[in-house]
Design an enzyme around this catalytic site. Structure first.
Site, short mmCIF file in Angstrom:
data_model
loop_
_atom_site.label_atom_id
_atom_site.label_comp_id
_atom_site.label_asym_id
_atom_site.label_seq_id
_atom_site.Cartn_x
_atom_site.Cartn_y
_atom_site.Cartn_z
N SER A 44 0.78 -1.24 0.00
CA SER A 44 0.00 0.00 0.00
C SER A 44 0.81 1.29 0.00
O SER A 44 0.44 2.23 -0.66
CB SER A 44 -1.00 0.01 1.14
OG SER A 44 -0.39 -0.50 2.27
N THR A 45 1.90 1.38 0.71
CA THR A 45 2.59 2.66 0.69
C THR A 45 4.04 2.48 0.29
O THR A 45 4.60 1.39 0.37
CB THR A 45 2.57 3.33 2.07
OG1 THR A 45 3.32 2.50 2.95
CG2 THR A 45 1.18 3.52 2.60
#
Ligand SMILES: [Zn+2]
Length: 677
Positions: free
Chosen positions: A23-24
């Site tokens: 996700s990041t």
């Protein structure tokens, strides 16, 4: 059914897709382990029978948040390939994460089921076309969503709990800092503290954000600034209107903690919105929680003042513009007491004099609305003139001069601030010099950079010194006793100067502007005039509303009768002369003019001179030219020849003619033939 039996040769003919995402960006950097796990899935595919070169890796979603599929290119590509039947199997770590929100997830499952595509994650192999497998996958997706929700709620809950206690550590505005125990204290930097104190005191005095900016500019004062989130070194900047408003609106300066001053949401198109809430709707507000620069009561009164200023200026700074020609004393200074807008001046002739009306007509110009207020200006101008003569007395100026000495004290304060600025520049220059001295001279690259910094600091120091000196010279221009005496003498002179006939309208207006800030007019039973002087003092005058026009204009009936009689024989200008010769004058005591006779005639519905003669059958130049068969330009010739008798109609050399007798017409025609042919 074991895993191997789900894989058919048909599946193996198609490609295997490995979908990789995290996700990041931070996870990508820190969590390489999970990336390795994801690539390990491809080993499983090989074990199930897919050739190594038949594995397609989709990893362009790396480093993007997984909250919505619309922004993720990789996921969309995957959906497309699966839909085209190119994929035999889709692999991903914790498959439920493939598409975090349910809509995406169900769509992919649906497509997988239709195209007979298998799904593989670390836990096992699923066939979405198979009901049991699909149920399992659906559950996993729901669980993942629930997990996300709980996570978010826990996070927000924690934040709100802290906020409720006023313990949430939010970025602080400049001038406030956290100490070692995370308590909010005033910035220990004395220069910063002092600047903020001067800032708030200036607003207290001027009651206007704009004026505060101007004072800072005029006195060469700077406003402190820290980096993002209140961190970093102090920098000094010019005070702007925006900074002033932010600072005045920030409740933290009053020692209050607040949270939830805005409401933000994401719309259906994924766009982010943010809206300021009124104070009553703030989520948490805790007063007197920490040290501040002003009390809560002062903060509230400042807010009130800013709101008033906004309304008073019609939402924008009013521009008075330079004084123009015309007698309206208050041109550019008048505000409407009903709506707060600037009023404009309209002149018209009344009793042969140019008289002003003050009008509020912005709406009526812009939106075709009726005029908000219209007030005759003459009596107001007179009253203001008298007020000024009364106010500008030696005594009042004595007071003003005393205030001046108080201002000197304030200037000393400002000077001390500027001194501190110089000291700081000196200190920073010293530090840069020391840094440069310490570096190994053989390390040219570093030495050059440090030398550059040192030079820059030297330049800043010189600049600060220069500013300080020049401002000090300006401040030092104090009033000498001699100058004070001159000013007082002027005050004695002021009434004479004001009333003198040689003083022009424009000069009177200039004087009014020097003394007055603005004048608010409101028509009620009487006219309420609120005069705001430059120093902030306010005076209210109440004037009788001007009489209606017809009452003012009431002219004696015998004069009207006389005009009616004279109109049979004379032009309007002749009548004016005649009346003046008889020593008659208007109700206001002025001599008559042609314009006034004209107006009286119109107002009293008297027939004009030409109407009267036309009724008697008299002819215009054109009509008579037709009758005698000649050009209109020749009619004048025949009049000069004494054949036509006409009289002057007005002052524009227009004549009206008595109808000529038949023999005269014949005579003219006869002479025309001999003279002109
Ligand atoms: Zn108005």
């Amino acid at each position: 059914m074991n895993a191997e039996s789900k894989v058919t040769p048909e599946h193996l003919r198609r490609a295997a897709y490995l979908y990789i995402r995290q996700s990041t960006l931070r996870q990508v950097l820190e969590n390489t382990e999970s990336t390795e796990r994801q690539y390990a899935l491809s080993q499983r595919a090989v074990a199930l029978g897919w050739p190594k070169e038949g594995i397609v890796v989709i990893d362009n979603d790396q480093g993007q948040s997984g909250a919505s599929a619309s922004e993720r290119e990789g996921f969309q590509r995957l959906v497309l390939e699966v839909g085209l039947g190119k994929a035999g199997i889709v692999m991903g770590l914790e498959v439920s994460r493939l598409a975090r929100n349910c809509a995406d997830w169900h769509r992919l499952l649906e497509i997988c089921a239709l195209t007979h595509t298998l799904i593989l994650d670390e836990d096992g192999l699923y066939d979405p076309a198979n009901y049991n497998d699909r149920l399992l996958l659906g559950l996993k997706g729901t669980m993942s969503e629930a997990e996300l929700h709980v996570l978010k709620a826990r996070l927000i809950g924690g934040v709100l709990n802290k906020a409720q206690r006023g313990e949430l550590k939010l970025p602080l505005p400049v001038g406030l800092v956290y100490d070692e125990e995370d308590k909010v204290i005033l910035d220990p930097d004395q220069q910063v503290q002092q600047s903020l104190r001067v800032f708030f005191a200036t607003f207290e005095r001027t009651r206007s954000a704009w004026a505060t900016v101007q004072v800072f500019r005029r006195e060469g004062l700077k406003f402190p600034k820290r980096g993002l989130a209140g961190s970093g070194e102090i920098a000094w900047q010019e005070l702007t209107h925006g900074i002033t408003l932010d600072t005045l609106h920030n409740p933290r300066y009053a020692g209050a903690f607040c949270f939830g001053r805005t409401r933000s949401w994401t719309d259906t198109e994924g766009k982010h919105h943010c809206q300021q809430l009124p104070r009553e709707q703030w989520r948490f507000l805790k007063r007197d929680l920490h040290a501040g620069y002003l009390t809560w009561e002062v903060f509230l009164s400042n807010q009130e003042q800013l709101l008033q200023n906004l309304q008073g200026r019609g939402g924008a700074r009013r521009k008075a513009g330079p004084p123009r020609e015309g007698p309206a004393l208050l041109q550019g200074l008048v505000l409407c007491g009903k709506c707060g807008r600037s009023m404009t001046v309209r002149y018209h002739h009344r009793f042969g004099r140019l008289t002003p009306d003050y009008m509020c007509q912005k709406d009526c110009v812009e939106q075709g609305q009726p005029v908000c207020q219209r007030i005759a200006g003459t009596s107001i101008d007179e009253a203001i003139g008298q007020l000024l003569v009364r106010s500008v007395t030696p005594l009042a100026l004595e007071v003003a001069l005393n205030v001046q000495s108080e201002i000197q004290t304030r200037l000393a304060e400002a000077d001390r601030l500027r001194q501190q600025q110089v000291q700081r520049a000196q200190y920073e220059m010293e530090r840069a010099r020391v840094r440069y001295m310490r570096v190994d001279p053989n390390n040219r690259l570093v030495a050059d950079t440090l030398e550059g910094q040192w030079n820059e600091k030297l330049r800043l120091l010189a600049q600060a010194k220069e500013e300080c000196e020049s401002q000090r010279r300006l401040d030092a221009a104090q009033l000498t006793e001699q100058q004070k005496a001159k000013i007082l003498a002027l005050a004695t002179d002021f009434p004479r100067l004001w009333q003198e006939s040689t003083t022009s309208d424009r000069d009177r207006k200039r004087m009014a502007r020097l003394l007055l800030e603005d004048v608010t007019l409101r028509r009620e039973q009487e006219i309420i005039v609120q005069v705001r002087f430059k120093g902030g003092a306010i005076q209210e005058l109440r004037l009788p509303a001007p009489k209606l026009v017809w009452v003012v204009r009431k002219t004696k009936p015998e004069i009207v009768q006389e005009i009616d009689r004279l109109l049979d024989e004379r032009t309007e200008s002749q009548i004016a002369t005649e009346l003046n010769q008889r020593g008659w004058h208007t109700s206001a005591g002025h001599p008559f003019t042609m314009r006034m006779v004209h107006r009286l005639r119109r107002d009293h519905h008297l027939r004009s001179r030409s109407e009267r003669l036309r009724i008697k059958g008299w002819l215009t130049t054109k009509e008579i030219a037709r009758q005698i068969h000649c050009k209109p330009s020749l009619v004048k010739y025949w009049r000069h020849q004494g054949l036509l008798s006409g009289i002057r109609l007005n002052d524009k050399e227009e004549y009206i003619y008595e109808p000529p007798k038949t023999d005269i017409v014949a005579q003219i025609k006869q002479r025309a033939r001999t003279t002109f042919e």
